[in-house]
Design an enzyme around this catalytic site. Structure first.
Site, PDB file in Angstrom:
ATOM      1  N   SER A 198       3.947  16.436  -5.931  1.00 26.51           N
ATOM      2  CA  SER A 198       4.208  15.014  -4.920  1.00 26.51           C
ATOM      3  C   SER A 198       3.229  14.181  -5.484  1.00 26.51           C
ATOM      4  O   SER A 198       3.206  13.600  -6.775  1.00 26.51           O
ATOM      5  CB  SER A 198       4.000  15.461  -3.680  1.00 26.51           C
ATOM      6  OG  SER A 198       4.427  14.735  -2.672  1.00 26.51           O
ATOM      7  N   ASP A 232      15.487  17.040  -2.624  1.00 26.45           N
ATOM      8  CA  ASP A 232      14.237  16.397  -2.066  1.00 26.45           C
ATOM      9  C   ASP A 232      14.380  15.252  -1.355  1.00 26.45           C
ATOM     10  O   ASP A 232      15.366  14.208  -1.854  1.00 26.45           O
ATOM     11  CB  ASP A 232      13.398  16.017  -3.379  1.00 26.45           C
ATOM     12  CG  ASP A 232      11.881  15.755  -3.293  1.00 26.45           C
ATOM     13  OD1 ASP A 232      11.617  15.195  -2.222  1.00 26.45           O
ATOM     14  OD2 ASP A 232      11.277  16.334  -3.968  1.00 26.45           O
ATOM     15  N   HIS A 290      11.460  19.311  -1.695  1.00 29.23           N
ATOM     16  CA  HIS A 290      10.052  18.872  -1.926  1.00 29.23           C
ATOM     17  C   HIS A 290       9.252  20.245  -1.629  1.00 29.23           C
ATOM     18  O   HIS A 290       9.637  20.955  -0.608  1.00 29.23           O
ATOM     19  CB  HIS A 290       9.610  17.545  -0.806  1.00 29.23           C
ATOM     20  CG  HIS A 290       8.658  16.914  -1.541  1.00 29.23           C
ATOM     21  ND1 HIS A 290       8.761  15.926  -2.291  1.00 29.23           N
ATOM     22  CD2 HIS A 290       7.335  16.761  -1.212  1.00 29.23           C
ATOM     23  CE1 HIS A 290       7.580  15.494  -2.969  1.00 29.23           C
ATOM     24  NE2 HIS A 290       6.601  15.841  -2.204  1.00 29.23           N
TER      25      HIS A 290
END
Length: 434
Positions: free
Chosen positions: A260, A358, A391
């Site tokens: 991230s 995601d 994610h």
């Protein structure tokens, strides 16, 4: 009248079934351009898609409890709940099956980038330590993250003078000498996160197999603004270059990974080495990583291709929270914060990993970044796009997480084994130290 005759248990089981059905939908359908709904979609989709088997078991226990201890299913709300339960179970099975191709996807990504015989380039002794299979022991306790013969050294300071300028070191129990080094940069939208929270399956897998892993904190927004986060990561890298031998590491081989925001910073570490603007007071230390492994990173702060999952709100949020100014006030700084604008021919080997579902970092942006990197870099660029992955899929142990850890270990071992035989890319004079 009908409502008053319907027992509360029937409405309760309907509510629980509806929540379960919603969670299943978030696991199966990618949420994008939902505004502040994107983070909510992420949380539900992430925990459901990676823990689908546990959700099936829990849902079945709830359904069975209402069957055994109430008459909830004898009324209309309970009948609807049964339909939702059955639909959820089918959807959760699909979500779990989506993870099955993960080892094949990862292996093809590595073979395509490194060559079909890449495993043979890894020394036999190192190759023998690597695993392939995912065991039930891996999956049965997904949150039992600190496993293996690993020594954890906490809260070592690195230069900078801020309370966040601290790092943890993981190394094989009993010590080591000349071990390859990996720096793990935590994520958290540049505003939250801590060095001891993330990538623990990868950290412990590598440390148990002869690696030294360094996990630094860095200053966070909104109190600190870019490039403070990157400068701190470079300070930690420079500290490792100078001091990691004291802890058994090899300062000549330091790779970088992160997810991230950590993936974003990982990419920038690989694409802005030895840039004097980003190394105040330590300009003379070589900060060029040996390899970079960004997970589900953000690669374009300006969203110049209009593919970000959050749409224009992402750029607005970055302006208010992470960057010190608006894009039009300092376009060069926004480009500096965008890995896609910093791609260079002498970039280190990259292994980019992203999930198709995601909701926070656009998979389309990852594809564009990889395309540009492959077009310009002289080193291998591997790219694995995992079907159904949200994610942060590798935060705890799951089918995708464990296979991803194994693949990253093979990539890093290949990079170390071949560094002497791969022709060194000359520095990009146009960018190096700009």
């Amino acid at each position: 009248m009908l409502r008053s005759m319907t027992p509360a248990s029937s409405w309760v089981v309907l509510a629980l079934a509806a929540i379960g059905a919603f969670m299943t939908v978030t696991a199966l359908v990618r949420g994008e351009r939902l505004g502040w709904g994107n983070p909510i979609w992420f949380v539900f989709g992430w925990l459901t898609s990676e823990l689908a088997v546990f959700h099936i078991a829990g849902s079945m226990l709830i359904a069975a409890a209402f069957f055994l201890f109430s008459d909830a299913y004898h009324h209309a709300p309970g009948e609807v709940a049964l339909v939702l339960f059955y639909g959820s179970w089918c959807g959760l099975v699909i979500a779990q099956l989506r993870a099955r191709p993960t080892p094949t996807v990862l292996e093809h990504a590595l073979a395509d980038a490194l060559g079909p015989d890449y495993r043979n380039r890894i020394p036999a002794a190192r190759r023998a330590q690597l695993r392939e299979a995912v065991t039930w022991q891996d999956l049965a306790r997904p949150f039992a993250l600190r496993r293996g013969p690993v020594e954890w050294l906490r809260d070592r300071s690195y230069p900078g003078g801020h309370e966040r300028n601290a790092l943890d070191i993981y190394r094989p129990a009993g010590g080591c000498s000349g071990a390859p080094v990996l720096i793990q940069i935590h994520g958290g939208a540049w505003t939250i996160g801590n060095k001891h929270e993330q990538a623990l399956p990868l950290i412990y897998y590598l440390a148990a197999r002869g690696w030294v892993v360094v996990s630094p904190n860095y200053r966070l927004s909104p109190a600190s603004r870019f490039p403070d986060h990157l400068i701190d990561c470079k300070r930690a890298f420079a500290w490792a270059r100078e001091h990691i031998a004291e802890f058994g590491g090899d300062p000549s081989f330091i790779a970088v990974t992160g997810g991230s925001a950590g993936g974003h910073l990982t990419a920038l570490l690989g694409l802005t080495p030895n840039d004097a603007r980003l190394q105040p007071g330590f300009e003379g230390i070589d900060t060029r990583p040996a390899a970079c492994v960004p997970f589900y990173g953000v690669y374009d702060f300006l969203d110049r291709h209009h593919v970000n999952a959050s749409g224009p709100r992402m750029v607005e949020w970055l302006e208010k929270t992470v960057m010190p100014c608006a894009p039009n006030a300092d376009p060069a700084l926004w480009d500096l914060a965008s890995p896609i604008a910093q791609v260079r021919s002498d970039a280190p080997p990259f292994f980019v990993l992203h999930g198709t579902h995601d909701s926070l970092a656009s998979v389309a942006e990852a594809r564009l970044f990889v395309d540009r990197l492959r077009a310009i870099s002289r080193e291998p660029v591997a790219y694995a796009e995992l079907a159904g992955a949200q994610h942060a899929w590798e935060i705890f142990r799951s089918v995708r997480a464990v296979h991803s850890v194994h693949a990253v270990a093979r990539f890093l071992e290949w990079c170390r084994a071949t560094r002497a035989t791969r022709p060194a890319a000359p520095p990009d004079a146009a960018l190096d130290g700009a």
